[in-house]
Scaffold this motif. Structure first.
Motif, short mmCIF file in Angstrom:
data_model
loop_
_atom_site.label_atom_id
_atom_site.label_comp_id
_atom_site.label_asym_id
_atom_site.label_seq_id
_atom_site.Cartn_x
_atom_site.Cartn_y
_atom_site.Cartn_z
N ASP A 166 0.93 -1.27 -0.03
CA ASP A 166 -0.06 -0.05 -0.05
C ASP A 166 0.81 1.23 -0.11
OD1 ASP A 166 0.98 0.05 2.63
OD2 ASP A 166 -0.82 -0.02 3.60
N GLY A 167 2.16 0.99 -0.03
CA GLY A 167 3.19 2.24 -0.26
C GLY A 167 3.47 2.74 1.35
N TYR A 168 3.10 2.33 2.28
CA TYR A 168 3.42 2.43 3.59
C TYR A 168 4.63 1.62 3.82
CZ TYR A 168 -0.22 5.64 4.64
OH TYR A 168 -1.08 6.84 4.59
N HIS A 169 5.05 1.77 5.08
CA HIS A 169 6.17 1.00 5.43
C HIS A 169 5.87 0.30 6.69
CE1 HIS A 169 8.11 3.50 2.97
NE2 HIS A 169 9.16 2.71 2.54
N ASP A 170 6.10 -0.98 6.86
CA ASP A 170 6.19 -1.87 8.27
C ASP A 170 7.41 -1.11 9.06
OD1 ASP A 170 3.93 -3.27 8.36
OD2 ASP A 170 4.85 -4.71 6.62
N LEU A 171 6.81 -0.89 10.22
CA LEU A 171 7.70 -0.23 11.46
C LEU A 171 7.63 -1.17 12.60
CD1 LEU A 171 6.52 3.61 10.81
CD2 LEU A 171 8.50 2.39 9.60
N ARG A 172 8.65 -0.59 13.47
CA ARG A 172 8.93 -1.30 14.72
C ARG A 172 9.40 -0.19 15.61
NH1 ARG A 172 11.60 -6.14 17.60
NH2 ARG A 172 9.74 -7.05 18.62
N VAL A 198 -7.01 8.94 10.36
CA VAL A 198 -6.67 10.35 10.21
C VAL A 198 -4.96 10.33 9.85
CG1 VAL A 198 -6.50 12.54 11.52
CG2 VAL A 198 -8.53 11.12 11.80
N GLY A 199 -4.06 9.29 10.59
CA GLY A 199 -2.78 9.27 10.22
C GLY A 199 -2.18 8.31 11.08
N SER A 200 -1.04 7.45 10.61
CA SER A 200 -0.31 6.64 11.24
C SER A 200 0.00 6.81 12.66
CB SER A 200 0.96 6.24 10.42
OG SER A 200 0.63 6.17 9.00
N ASP A 201 0.35 7.87 13.14
CA ASP A 201 0.51 8.28 14.63
C ASP A 201 -0.27 8.36 15.66
OD1 ASP A 201 3.62 7.72 14.46
OD2 ASP A 201 3.89 9.89 13.97
N SER A 235 10.84 16.61 5.24
CA SER A 235 9.56 16.19 4.59
C SER A 235 9.41 14.34 4.90
CB SER A 235 9.59 15.94 3.10
OG SER A 235 8.64 15.09 2.70
N THR A 236 8.30 14.17 5.66
CA THR A 236 8.49 12.48 6.05
C THR A 236 8.26 11.61 4.90
OG1 THR A 236 7.25 13.33 8.11
CG2 THR A 236 6.82 11.04 7.30
N PRO A 237 7.46 11.90 3.77
CA PRO A 237 7.57 10.83 2.56
C PRO A 237 8.66 11.04 1.74
CG PRO A 237 5.31 12.59 2.62
CD PRO A 237 6.39 12.88 3.59
N VAL A 238 9.20 11.97 1.76
CA VAL A 238 10.71 12.06 1.21
C VAL A 238 11.84 11.30 1.76
CG1 VAL A 238 12.70 13.76 0.47
CG2 VAL A 238 10.17 14.47 0.00
N LEU A 239 11.70 11.33 3.30
CA LEU A 239 12.83 10.69 3.97
C LEU A 239 12.55 9.18 3.84
CD1 LEU A 239 14.92 12.34 5.21
CD2 LEU A 239 13.99 11.77 7.64
N PHE A 240 11.19 8.64 3.84
CA PHE A 240 10.84 7.14 3.72
C PHE A 240 11.23 6.89 2.29
CE2 PHE A 240 7.81 7.33 7.19
CZ PHE A 240 7.93 6.15 8.05
N ALA A 241 11.14 7.53 1.31
CA ALA A 241 11.34 7.27 -0.11
C ALA A 241 13.19 7.06 -0.04
CB ALA A 241 11.23 8.27 -1.18
N GLU A 288 3.71 -1.14 15.76
CA GLU A 288 4.02 -1.99 14.59
C GLU A 288 3.38 -1.65 13.59
OE1 GLU A 288 6.33 -5.94 16.48
OE2 GLU A 288 4.27 -5.27 17.56
N GLY A 289 3.32 -2.43 12.51
CA GLY A 289 2.66 -2.25 11.13
C GLY A 289 2.74 -0.97 10.85
N ARG A 290 1.92 -0.26 10.39
CA ARG A 290 2.00 1.08 9.89
C ARG A 290 2.32 2.09 11.07
NH1 ARG A 290 -3.24 3.36 7.68
NH2 ARG A 290 -2.46 5.58 8.65
N GLY A 291 2.33 1.68 12.36
CA GLY A 291 2.28 2.51 13.60
C GLY A 291 1.07 2.26 14.23
#
Ligand code: C5P
Length: 282
Positions: free
Chosen positions: A21-27, A131-134, A174-180, A147-150
């Motif tokens: 889905d374009g997001y990242h799995d995080l821990r 609304v947002g991952s956090d 920029s959050t999306p730029v840093l993820f990319a 975990e997951g998207r957050g």
């Protein structure tokens, strides 16, 4: 009703992989501190409005606090008839401290209370996910594994109470730029999340602080990285038990067992002209 919206710190942040889905799995191990925005919510008025003390912030749906109120109205209380939201910002914006997500979470908590909707914290957190991952974490706060998207949250033994010095370099990322950028990079170092979790379980503040690490530090440009390192060095020289960057940055924070040491670090960093705060864990 006025709610405090606490800033979030990442005691650790690891990227496990990219999702379809374009997001990242995080821990991530998350912690709230008492650096907070004040969010006042008054139901009614016919529409959702937002005003803040920072003129450059959007007041429409791009503001996560407005998005949260609209989401609550759509999903929980279609009879809400709008809400007037007023936000006094103290958490720096675009700083890796989840300020916008925390404002959104405060709106959800306030509307849940004011309308008597009675959603459990977990259901309210699930609503925040859209609304947002956090936002789900910010609804619950405290010390938690995300975990997951957050949005997949496990409450943890709270970090032993301590002083925290936060310092935000003058630039923003920029959050999306840093993820990319993280996608195109082989991460050289990963946080010892298992060790951090064990230290928390044991109530070992020093052990937890020493294991803090955020993979986004590896994604910064050399110039950004040296700015982050300079703050870390000042924090450690003044006796921080550990120091790390929060979220996608650029705010750097250090954990202190001694108030006097935290104060000295705060004073020195403030003199550099960077936004600096002294806070406590909550
Ligand atoms: O969910 P949110 O809108 O806060 O995410 C902002 C951006 O951060 C997303 O558009 C995405 O680029 C990135 N992100 C991600 N993986 C996550 C969380 C955020 O890639 N788990």
């Amino acid at each position: 009703m006025t709610e405090l919206a606490y800033a979030k710190l990442n005691l650790s942040l690891d990227i496990l992989g990219r999702r379809p889905d374009g997001y990242h799995d995080l821990r991530m191990v998350m912690q709230t501190v008492d650096l907070a925005d004040e969010v006042t919510v008054e139901p009614g008025g016919g529409q959702v409005t937002v005003q803040t003390n920072l003129s450059f912030l959007p007041c429409d749906r791009r503001n996560l606090a407005a998005a949260a109120a609209l989401r609550f109205q759509e999903a929980v209380r279609p009879d809400l008839d709008g809400a007037a939201i007023s936000i006094c910002k103290h958490i720096p914006v675009c700083a890796g401290l989840a300020g916008g997500s925390s404002d959104a979470a405060a709106v959800l908590r306030a509307l849940n209370e004011l309308t008597g909707a009675g959603l459990t914290p977990d259901r309210l957190a699930a609503l925040g996910e859209t609304v947002g991952s956090d936002v789900p974490y910010c609804v619950l706060g405290g010390t938690a594994l995300a975990e997951g998207r957050g949005e997949r949250l496990t409450p943890l033994t709270p970090l032993p109470p301590c002083d925290v010095v936060l310092c935000k370099p003058g630039w923003s990322v920029s959050t999306p730029v840093l993820f990319a950028q993280a996608d195109g990079k082989k991460l050289r170092r990963r946080p010892d999340t298992a060790g951090l979790l064990a230290a928390l379980e044991a109530g070992d503040l020093t052990g937890a602080a020493r294991r803090m690490y955020n993979v986004f530090e590896d994604v910064l440009t050399p110039r950004e990285w040296s700015g982050v390192q300079a703050i870390k060095n000042t924090l450690i020289q003044h006796g921080a038990l550990g120091a790390s960057m929060s979220g996608t940055g650029p705010t750097v924070f250090g954990l202190f067992a001694s108030r006097a040491a935290a104060w000295a670090a705060y004073e020195e960093l403030k003199q550099t002209g960077q936004e600096t705060f002294l806070a406590r864990t909550v």
